[in-house]
Design a protein around this motif. Structure first.
Motif, PDB file in Angstrom:
ATOM      1  N   TYR A  82       8.270   1.096   0.531  1.00  0.00           N
ATOM      2  CA  TYR A  82       8.235   0.822   1.961  1.00  0.00           C
ATOM      3  C   TYR A  82       8.202  -0.690   2.185  1.00  0.00           C
ATOM      4  O   TYR A  82       7.618  -1.432   1.401  1.00  0.00           O
ATOM      5  N   SER A  83       8.822  -1.119   3.271  1.00  0.00           N
ATOM      6  CA  SER A  83       8.759  -2.519   3.686  1.00  0.00           C
ATOM      7  C   SER A  83       7.983  -2.591   4.997  1.00  0.00           C
ATOM      8  O   SER A  83       8.231  -1.806   5.927  1.00  0.00           O
ATOM      9  N   THR A  84       7.064  -3.525   5.087  1.00  0.00           N
ATOM     10  CA  THR A  84       6.231  -3.650   6.276  1.00  0.00           C
ATOM     11  C   THR A  84       5.750  -5.081   6.429  1.00  0.00           C
ATOM     12  O   THR A  84       5.696  -5.840   5.449  1.00  0.00           O
ATOM     13  N   ALA A  85       5.419  -5.436   7.660  1.00  0.00           N
ATOM     14  CA  ALA A  85       4.858  -6.769   7.894  1.00  0.00           C
ATOM     15  C   ALA A  85       3.497  -6.890   7.223  1.00  0.00           C
ATOM     16  O   ALA A  85       3.179  -7.876   6.569  1.00  0.00           O
ATOM     17  N   SER A  86       2.683  -5.854   7.387  1.00  0.00           N
ATOM     18  CA  SER A  86       1.377  -5.791   6.729  1.00  0.00           C
ATOM     19  C   SER A  86       0.949  -4.333   6.679  1.00  0.00           C
ATOM     20  O   SER A  86       1.335  -3.535   7.536  1.00  0.00           O
ATOM     21  N   GLY A  87       0.165  -4.000   5.690  1.00  0.00           N
ATOM     22  CA  GLY A  87      -0.266  -2.618   5.564  1.00  0.00           C
ATOM     23  C   GLY A  87      -1.163  -2.432   4.368  1.00  0.00           C
ATOM     24  O   GLY A  87      -1.771  -3.385   3.869  1.00  0.00           O
ATOM     25  N   PHE A  88      -1.268  -1.202   3.887  1.00  0.00           N
ATOM     26  CA  PHE A  88      -2.044  -0.922   2.680  1.00  0.00           C
ATOM     27  C   PHE A  88      -1.431   0.255   1.958  1.00  0.00           C
ATOM     28  O   PHE A  88      -0.578   0.972   2.497  1.00  0.00           O
ATOM     29  N   ILE A  89      -1.870   0.474   0.737  1.00  0.00           N
ATOM     30  CA  ILE A  89      -1.391   1.603  -0.057  1.00  0.00           C
ATOM     31  C   ILE A  89      -2.511   2.047  -0.986  1.00  0.00           C
ATOM     32  O   ILE A  89      -3.414   1.265  -1.323  1.00  0.00           O
ATOM     33  N   GLY A  90      -2.471   3.298  -1.374  1.00  0.00           N
ATOM     34  CA  GLY A  90      -3.502   3.818  -2.266  1.00  0.00           C
ATOM     35  C   GLY A  90      -3.365   5.312  -2.453  1.00  0.00           C
ATOM     36  O   GLY A  90      -2.276   5.886  -2.284  1.00  0.00           O
ATOM     37  N   PHE A  91      -4.492   5.942  -2.774  1.00  0.00           N
ATOM     38  CA  PHE A  91      -4.500   7.371  -3.067  1.00  0.00           C
ATOM     39  C   PHE A  91      -5.650   8.040  -2.328  1.00  0.00           C
ATOM     40  O   PHE A  91      -6.729   7.460  -2.172  1.00  0.00           O
ATOM     41  N   ALA A  92      -5.399   9.269  -1.895  1.00  0.00           N
ATOM     42  CA  ALA A  92      -6.406  10.047  -1.177  1.00  0.00           C
ATOM     43  C   ALA A  92      -6.685  11.338  -1.925  1.00  0.00           C
ATOM     44  O   ALA A  92      -5.757  12.064  -2.318  1.00  0.00           O
ATOM     45  N   ASP A  93      -7.964  11.624  -2.144  1.00  0.00           N
ATOM     46  CA  ASP A  93      -8.407  12.904  -2.692  1.00  0.00           C
ATOM     47  C   ASP A  93      -9.027  13.718  -1.564  1.00  0.00           C
ATOM     48  O   ASP A  93      -9.006  13.309  -0.404  1.00  0.00           O
ATOM     49  N   GLN A  94      -9.579  14.868  -1.892  1.00  0.00           N
ATOM     50  CA  GLN A  94     -10.179  15.693  -0.848  1.00  0.00           C
ATOM     51  C   GLN A  94     -11.346  14.983  -0.170  1.00  0.00           C
ATOM     52  O   GLN A  94     -11.484  15.038   1.045  1.00  0.00           O
ATOM     53  N   TYR A  95     -12.159  14.289  -0.954  1.00  0.00           N
ATOM     54  CA  TYR A  95     -13.356  13.647  -0.396  1.00  0.00           C
ATOM     55  C   TYR A  95     -13.356  12.130  -0.537  1.00  0.00           C
ATOM     56  O   TYR A  95     -14.192  11.470   0.080  1.00  0.00           O
ATOM     57  N   THR A 155      -3.661  15.644  -0.467  1.00  0.00           N
ATOM     58  CA  THR A 155      -4.058  14.702  -1.513  1.00  0.00           C
ATOM     59  C   THR A 155      -2.802  14.073  -2.084  1.00  0.00           C
ATOM     60  O   THR A 155      -1.738  14.695  -2.137  1.00  0.00           O
ATOM     61  N   GLY A 156      -2.911  12.828  -2.523  1.00  0.00           N
ATOM     62  CA  GLY A 156      -1.770  12.118  -3.077  1.00  0.00           C
ATOM     63  C   GLY A 156      -1.742  10.685  -2.607  1.00  0.00           C
ATOM     64  O   GLY A 156      -2.777  10.103  -2.263  1.00  0.00           O
ATOM     65  N   ALA A 157      -0.554  10.103  -2.582  1.00  0.00           N
ATOM     66  CA  ALA A 157      -0.413   8.709  -2.166  1.00  0.00           C
ATOM     67  C   ALA A 157      -0.471   8.606  -0.648  1.00  0.00           C
ATOM     68  O   ALA A 157      -0.058   9.517   0.078  1.00  0.00           O
ATOM     69  N   ILE A 158      -0.983   7.475  -0.187  1.00  0.00           N
ATOM     70  CA  ILE A 158      -1.078   7.234   1.251  1.00  0.00           C
ATOM     71  C   ILE A 158      -0.814   5.764   1.511  1.00  0.00           C
ATOM     72  O   ILE A 158      -1.250   4.900   0.748  1.00  0.00           O
ATOM     73  N   ALA A 159      -0.042   5.478   2.561  1.00  0.00           N
ATOM     74  CA  ALA A 159       0.335   4.094   2.870  1.00  0.00           C
ATOM     75  C   ALA A 159       0.313   3.881   4.377  1.00  0.00           C
ATOM     76  O   ALA A 159       0.545   4.817   5.153  1.00  0.00           O
ATOM     77  N   PHE A 160       0.034   2.659   4.770  1.00  0.00           N
ATOM     78  CA  PHE A 160       0.063   2.263   6.176  1.00  0.00           C
ATOM     79  C   PHE A 160       1.237   1.321   6.345  1.00  0.00           C
ATOM     80  O   PHE A 160       1.211   0.179   5.894  1.00  0.00           O
ATOM     81  N   VAL A 161       2.298   1.830   6.990  1.00  0.00           N
ATOM     82  CA  VAL A 161       3.566   1.109   7.078  1.00  0.00           C
ATOM     83  C   VAL A 161       3.963   0.953   8.541  1.00  0.00           C
ATOM     84  O   VAL A 161       4.172   1.956   9.236  1.00  0.00           O
ATOM     85  N   ASN A 162       4.044  -0.294   8.993  1.00  0.00           N
ATOM     86  CA  ASN A 162       4.453  -0.570  10.374  1.00  0.00           C
ATOM     87  C   ASN A 162       3.666   0.279  11.379  1.00  0.00           C
ATOM     88  O   ASN A 162       4.228   0.939  12.261  1.00  0.00           O
ATOM     89  N   SER A 163       2.344   0.282  11.185  1.00  0.00           N
ATOM     90  CA  SER A 163       1.394   0.957  12.082  1.00  0.00           C
ATOM     91  C   SER A 163       1.453   2.478  12.007  1.00  0.00           C
ATOM     92  O   SER A 163       0.900   3.165  12.873  1.00  0.00           O
ATOM     93  N   ASP A 164       2.117   3.035  11.011  1.00  0.00           N
ATOM     94  CA  ASP A 164       2.175   4.487  10.825  1.00  0.00           C
ATOM     95  C   ASP A 164       1.660   4.855   9.435  1.00  0.00           C
ATOM     96  O   ASP A 164       1.853   4.110   8.476  1.00  0.00           O
TER      97      ASP A 164
END
Length: 529
Positions: free
Chosen positions: A229-242, A204-213
């Motif tokens: 993070y620097s990336t061409a395109s991606g997303f960021i947010g938070f993940a909990d258990q569910y 649980t915590g922060a989660i990001a999609f950076v350069n396909s990873d």
């Protein structure tokens, strides 16, 4: 005789036999067994943190600036899956209509609500050095399903918000009616607290999609420092258990940041500026996912948010966890009970590994029958350890078995154990699954009935495996006897360790033990024939 003593031949031989005798006292399985005991002890320690709890965070000097939004009207958006509030640039209090707040609660009118704590919201806005842009306190004009706002320079902002499943799409159309070119830099951010319960073993915590990873940072890491993070395109947010709250901007060259601000956490995307020439109109799309961490749901959301289908962490044995979760959901759709589905899945798994288990049990029975001959060899070559080991190896080869054969069933089940553990903890459906007296198969058995039953069945299974190897006089040099002596403690260790495990996992292990007992009776009857 003098020459014999001078060369110390007799002393060397005696010393070599002494050293060999000492080393022979250690079973070849000792290293493995102590490693396995350490593994069980670590799982027991993990159990101490298995009870869901909220993590308290310390407050830093930096704080979220709270704007006065009392003059900004609130609208409501909805679909079959969610209802959310929209207030200017912000979206908050997203209710998940298909999930009750308490998974074991029969009152489904109390829904799970995300971004609903004080100061929590998702914001989609703009920055510009060339013109005035709407801010959080801006009052938009509602025009049908659209929101519009125009600045003093004649730049019109039109916002359309649509909902598809758990994805809220924000389309901002900017019409430049002025006589000069402008530059608009879109941004998006999520503000929320760490206010969701979680279990050990689930990220649980922060989660990001950076350069396909996929990049992950736990709540504990965010306590110490921020990440960018620097990336061409991606997303960021938070993940909990569910649940997940993810935001992405459909515009290239992005900087993703996540940090702790006061008692809240902030994740934001700053994108490259968009050039809008005089008389030109451009649209910027932003997508917000607020929903369950369910693979089918995430696969559907991936059409709008690339990479979101990879956000679930299935652990080391993901190649087993994913099909297990799929099988559990499929079986549940047939039998309409996850407890029964786990029982059926356990039996199916035991049938799949039946050839290996049968070979292992047959080898164990052969080891039991070898005991008299092994005792004879150990007594005959007590002073010649090298010859003893050679004769024992020859005996194993003759009977086509080995001392490690008895551990094979346990080794086979370790990957299955880890995979099912992950599958149960990350399964949203399991959080509300009932079975007999258990109200939540993803939580521990509140009455410890299943762990005790599991310990008893494990003891019985072990007793059937070792009963015929009992001897009047224990041979301390016998690795099998030493192994069985250590293994006697396993049922007790497992019972204590599994007391805090998810009830669904304990149910699996209990049914597996019962099935193994039946296998032992069948194989013994077959071998005797």
């Amino acid at each position: 005789m003098v020459k014999y003593l001078e060369n110390n031949y007799g002393f060397k031989q005696w010393n070599a036999n002494k050293d060999a005798a000492k080393s022979s006292k250690k079973s070849k399985l000792g290293g493995f067994l102590w490693w396995f005991i350490l593994f069980l002890a670590s799982w027991w320690l993990i159990g101490l943190w298995m009870t869901p709890k909220n993590i308290e965070t310390k407050v830093t000097e930096e704080k979220i600036v709270l704007e006065d939004l009392s003059n900004v009207p609130v609208s409501e958006i909805f679909s079959e899956d969610i209802i959310a509030n929209v207030q200017g640039l912000r979206i908050y209090d997203v209710k998940l209509l298909k999930f009750s707040k308490n998974g074991a609660d029969t009152d489904n009118t109390i829904h799970v609500s995300l971004l609903n704590s004080d100061g929590a919201f998702a914001e989609v806005g703009f920055l510009s050095p060339t013109t005035t842009v709407p801010v959080a306190t801006t009052v938009w004009k509602k025009d049908g399903d659209s929101f519009t706002w125009k600045n003093s320079n004649g730049i019109e902002f039109r916002r359309n918000i649509t909902v598809d499943g758990y994805v809220i799409s924000v389309a901002d159309t900017i019409k430049n009616s002025s006589d000069t070119d402008i530059f608009i830099a879109p941004y998006a951010r999520l503000i929320r607290a760490n206010d969701m319960p979680s279990s050990a073993g689930v990220y649980t915590g922060a989660i990001a999609f950076v350069n396909s990873d996929i990049e992950r940072e736990s709540w504990q890491n965010l306590e110490r420092k921020s990440f960018a993070y620097s990336t061409a395109s991606g997303f960021i947010g938070f993940a909990d258990q569910y649940w997940e709250t993810i935001i992405s901007v459909d515009n290239p060259d992005q900087t993703l940041k996540v940090k702790k601000v006061g008692g809240l956490y902030e994740a934001d995307i700053a994108s490259n500026s968009v050039s809008i020439k005089a008389g030109e109109t451009k649209t910027i799309n932003t997508n917000l996912f607020v929903g369950p961490r369910e693979q089918n749901v995430l696969n559907a959301a991936e059409q709008k948010i690339a990479g979101i289908d990879e956000t679930i962490d299935y652990g080391w044995f993901w190649f087993l966890a994913r099909p297990m979760l799929w099988a559990l959901n499929g079986l549940n759709s047939i039998v309409m009970n996850y407890g029964v589905a786990i029982i059926i899945l356990t039996i199916l798994l035991r049938l799949v590994i039946w050839p290996l288990t049968r070979k292992s049990y047959t080898s164990m029975i052969a080891m039991q029958k070898m005991q008299p001959e092994m005792a004879r060899i150990q007594k005959l070559y007590a002073n010649d350890k090298a010859r003893m080991q050679m004769e024992l190896m020859r005996l194993y080869q003759t009977h086509k078995t080995s001392p490690m054969s008895g551990c094979l069933p346990m080794l086979i089940q370790i990957p299955i154990f880890f995979a099912l553990y992950k599958a149960l903890l990350i399964s949203v459906q399991m959080r509300s699954a009932h079975f007999l007296w258990i109200s939540d198969l993803a939580a521990m058995d509140p009455y410890f009935i299943l762990p005790i039953l599991m310990g008893l069945t494990m003891w019985l299974q072990q007793y059937l495996q070792t009963a015929s190897t009992a001897k009047k006089e224990e041979n301390k040099n016998d690795p099998v006897a030493q192994t069985q002596k250590v293994m006697k403690w396993m049922p007790l260790i497992f019972t204590v360790m599994f007391a805090w495990m998810p009830a669904g996992l304990v149910l699996y292990w209990t049914v597996s033990n019962i099935f193994g007992i039946g296998q032992m009776f069948y194989i013994k009857k077959f071998v005797n024939k």
